[in-house]
Design a protein around this motif. Sequence first.
Motif, short mmCIF file in Angstrom:
data_model
loop_
_atom_site.label_atom_id
_atom_site.label_comp_id
_atom_site.label_asym_id
_atom_site.label_seq_id
_atom_site.Cartn_x
_atom_site.Cartn_y
_atom_site.Cartn_z
N HIS A 46 0.81 -1.22 0.00
CA HIS A 46 0.00 0.00 0.00
C HIS A 46 0.84 1.27 0.00
O HIS A 46 0.41 2.30 -0.50
N GLY A 47 2.02 1.22 0.56
CA GLY A 47 2.84 2.42 0.64
C GLY A 47 4.24 2.10 1.08
O GLY A 47 4.65 0.95 1.09
N ASP A 53 8.72 -3.53 10.74
CA ASP A 53 8.47 -2.57 11.82
C ASP A 53 7.04 -2.67 12.36
O ASP A 53 6.65 -1.89 13.23
N GLY A 54 6.26 -3.59 11.79
CA GLY A 54 4.86 -3.73 12.20
C GLY A 54 4.70 -4.69 13.35
O GLY A 54 5.67 -5.18 13.93
N LEU A 55 3.43 -4.93 13.67
CA LEU A 55 3.10 -5.80 14.81
C LEU A 55 2.41 -7.06 14.32
O LEU A 55 1.54 -6.99 13.44
N LEU A 66 2.26 1.79 9.11
CA LEU A 66 1.87 3.11 8.59
C LEU A 66 0.36 3.37 8.65
O LEU A 66 -0.09 4.36 9.21
N HIS A 67 -0.44 2.49 8.03
CA HIS A 67 -1.91 2.70 8.05
C HIS A 67 -2.65 1.51 8.63
O HIS A 67 -3.87 1.40 8.46
N CYS A 83 -5.03 -2.32 2.62
CA CYS A 83 -4.23 -3.20 1.77
C CYS A 83 -5.14 -4.09 0.93
O CYS A 83 -6.05 -4.73 1.48
N THR A 84 -4.92 -4.11 -0.37
CA THR A 84 -5.71 -4.97 -1.25
C THR A 84 -4.81 -5.85 -2.10
O THR A 84 -5.20 -6.94 -2.50
#
Length: 104
Positions: A46-47, A53-55, A66-67, A83-84
Amino acid sequence: TEKWIRVADYADITEDDTLGVDVDELPICLYKLNGAIYATANKCTHGDADLSDGLIQDGCEIECPLHEGRFDIRSGKAVSAPCTEHLKSYPTRMEDGVIYIQVG
Ligand code: FES
């Protein structure tokens, strides 16, 4: 042809955590879930965010920092907005405490 690349030691990854590695300049995110290792592309579809760095949420999903879109770690499938587009996921293999992923 199958190409297996050594990416990390099994002990480098904490249970229920991620590890970002560059494999042949390809950013990869590794995950350890219930002792099993999974690998996906590290860039969110998505970006411009690193999934390492996510969970990890709900046992098998990675939440983008981020989103907060989510992907199924086991398949790379996008499971939650925004996210698609699915993530590329890579087969993993363990041998003598070393993790390999198949990139080609
Ligand atoms: Fe990952 Fe937007 S950059 S959800």
